[in-house]
Scaffold this motif. Structure first.
Motif, short mmCIF file in Angstrom:
data_model
loop_
_atom_site.label_atom_id
_atom_site.label_comp_id
_atom_site.label_asym_id
_atom_site.label_seq_id
_atom_site.Cartn_x
_atom_site.Cartn_y
_atom_site.Cartn_z
N TRP A 68 9.37 -0.32 4.04
CA TRP A 68 8.59 0.73 4.15
C TRP A 68 9.43 1.90 3.86
CZ3 TRP A 68 10.08 -2.12 8.15
CH2 TRP A 68 11.22 -1.65 9.08
N SER A 69 8.72 3.06 3.34
CA SER A 69 9.63 4.18 2.81
C SER A 69 8.61 5.42 3.15
CB SER A 69 10.11 4.38 1.63
OG SER A 69 8.79 4.26 0.70
N PHE A 70 9.32 6.48 3.29
CA PHE A 70 8.71 7.93 3.65
C PHE A 70 9.64 9.04 3.00
CE2 PHE A 70 8.08 11.89 5.41
CZ PHE A 70 6.60 12.10 5.42
N GLY A 71 8.92 9.66 1.90
CA GLY A 71 9.86 10.74 1.50
C GLY A 71 9.11 11.96 0.95
N ILE A 72 9.84 13.05 1.00
CA ILE A 72 9.73 14.45 0.61
C ILE A 72 10.15 14.82 -0.75
CG2 ILE A 72 8.96 16.78 1.41
CD1 ILE A 72 8.63 15.83 4.05
N ARG A 99 5.30 11.07 -0.42
CA ARG A 99 5.06 9.80 -0.60
C ARG A 99 5.58 8.79 0.46
NH1 ARG A 99 5.77 9.79 -6.74
NH2 ARG A 99 6.75 11.81 -7.16
N ALA A 100 4.75 7.63 0.65
CA ALA A 100 5.14 6.58 1.63
C ALA A 100 4.32 5.37 1.22
CB ALA A 100 4.49 7.09 2.59
N ASN A 101 5.13 4.38 1.61
CA ASN A 101 4.61 3.05 1.00
C ASN A 101 4.90 2.11 2.27
OD1 ASN A 101 7.15 2.15 0.61
ND2 ASN A 101 6.93 2.19 -1.41
N TYR A 102 4.22 0.78 2.23
CA TYR A 102 4.61 -0.30 3.12
C TYR A 102 4.17 -1.54 2.28
CZ TYR A 102 4.26 -3.60 6.77
OH TYR A 102 4.50 -4.69 7.57
N VAL A 113 1.05 -1.25 0.09
CA VAL A 113 -0.06 -0.10 -0.05
C VAL A 113 1.05 1.15 0.01
CG1 VAL A 113 -0.30 -0.14 2.51
CG2 VAL A 113 -1.93 1.26 1.04
N GLY A 114 0.64 2.23 -0.76
CA GLY A 114 1.26 3.35 -0.71
C GLY A 114 0.39 4.60 -1.09
N PHE A 115 1.16 5.94 -1.27
CA PHE A 115 0.42 7.15 -1.54
C PHE A 115 1.35 8.09 -2.05
CE2 PHE A 115 0.88 8.27 2.89
CZ PHE A 115 1.37 9.65 2.74
N ALA A 116 0.85 9.13 -2.84
CA ALA A 116 1.54 10.20 -3.11
C ALA A 116 0.35 11.37 -2.97
CB ALA A 116 2.05 10.05 -4.48
N TRP A 117 1.10 12.49 -2.58
CA TRP A 117 0.31 13.72 -2.14
C TRP A 117 1.03 15.03 -2.62
CZ3 TRP A 117 -0.17 16.20 3.11
CH2 TRP A 117 -1.03 17.05 3.25
#
Length: 194
Positions: A146-150, A63-66, A48-52
Motif C-alpha cells: 500500500w502507499s499514500f502520497g501527496i 495518490r493512494a493504492n493497495y 486498486v488506486g486513485f489519483a486526485w
C-alpha cells in the motif's frame, strides 16, 4: 494460480509420508507418483488506486493504492534441486572409502550406474546420500502493498513529494542451514565486553 510441476511421462515421485528437517530417520519411506505440492487456484490479487487533484489547479496530487500480489516460486530451485534428484531420475553414488583411504585423482574408481528398474525409485533405507523434497503444504508467498502520497509543485520544475509506502508479506520462501554452528547458547564461546 499456482500449479505443481508435472512431466509428460508422470515421472515425479514424492515420499509417502512427511519428511521434515530434524525428523527421525525412517526406513519405511516409499517414493510414489504424486504432486510436489498442492495446487492453489484461489490466488486472487486485486489492485486498486486513485489519483486526485483536490484544488483542480494541476499543481497538487493526492495518490493512494493497495494491492495483493503473489510471489512466484523460483523455477530454478525446482529445476536444479528437486527434479534432477528424484529417485529413479538420477542415482547418487558416494564413495566414502576412496577419499578417506588416501586415494589420488589419477586412481578414481569407475562408477557405473545399474541398469534401470523400477526399484531405483526406492532409495536405500539408510545411506550417506540425501534426498531433497518440497513441503507438500507449501503456500504461495503473499504480499500486501500500500502507499499514500501527496505531491505539490512548489516552484517551476520543483515538486515536493511526501509518500508512505508499506508492505506486509506471508509465507515467504527461505532456507536455513540445519548444520549451522551453535557456539553461543551451548557454552562453547562466551563473548566478553572490554
Amino acid at each position: 494460480m499456482r500449479l505443481s510441476p508435472s512431466t509428460p511421462d508422470n515421472s515425479i515421485v514424492v515420499p509417502n509420508q512427511p519428511i521434515v528437517a530434524g525428523g527421525a530417520p525412517s526406513s519405511s519411506v516409499k517414493w510414489v507418483p504424486g504432486d510436489l505440492f498442492k495446487n492453489q487456484f484461489g490466488n486472487f490479487g486485486p489492485s486498486v488506486g486513485f489519483a486526485w487533484d483536490p484544488f483542480s489547479t494541476g499543481k497538487t496530487s493526492i495518490r493512494a493504492n493497495y494491492r495483493i500480489a503473489y510471489d512466484r516460486i523460483n523455477t530454478f530451485v525446482l529445476a536444479s534441486q528437486i527434479l534432477p534428484n528424484l529417485p529413479g531420475s538420477a542415482i547418487a553414488v558416494i564413495n566414502q572409502s576412496f577419499g578417506q583411504g588416501g586415494g589420488r585423482l589419477a586412481n578414481l574408481p569407475a562408477l557405473t550406474p545399474p541398469a534401470y528398474s523400477s526399484s531405483l525409485t526406492q532409495p536405500a533405507a539408510f545411506q550417506a546420500a540425501t534426498n531433497t523434497v518440497v513441503d507438500p503444504n507449501l503456500k504461495t508467498p503473499k504480499t500486501h502493498q500500500w502507499s499514500f502520497g501527496i505531491q505539490r509543485e512548489i516552484s517551476n520544475r520543483t515538486v515536493l513529494d511526501i509518500s508512505y509506502i508499506g508492505r506486509r508479506a506471508y509465507h515467504l520462501l527461505g532456507a536455513y542451514n540445519v548444520n549451522q554452528t551453535q557456539i553461543l547458547g551451548n557454552g562453547f564461546w562466551t563473548p566478553s565486553i572490554s
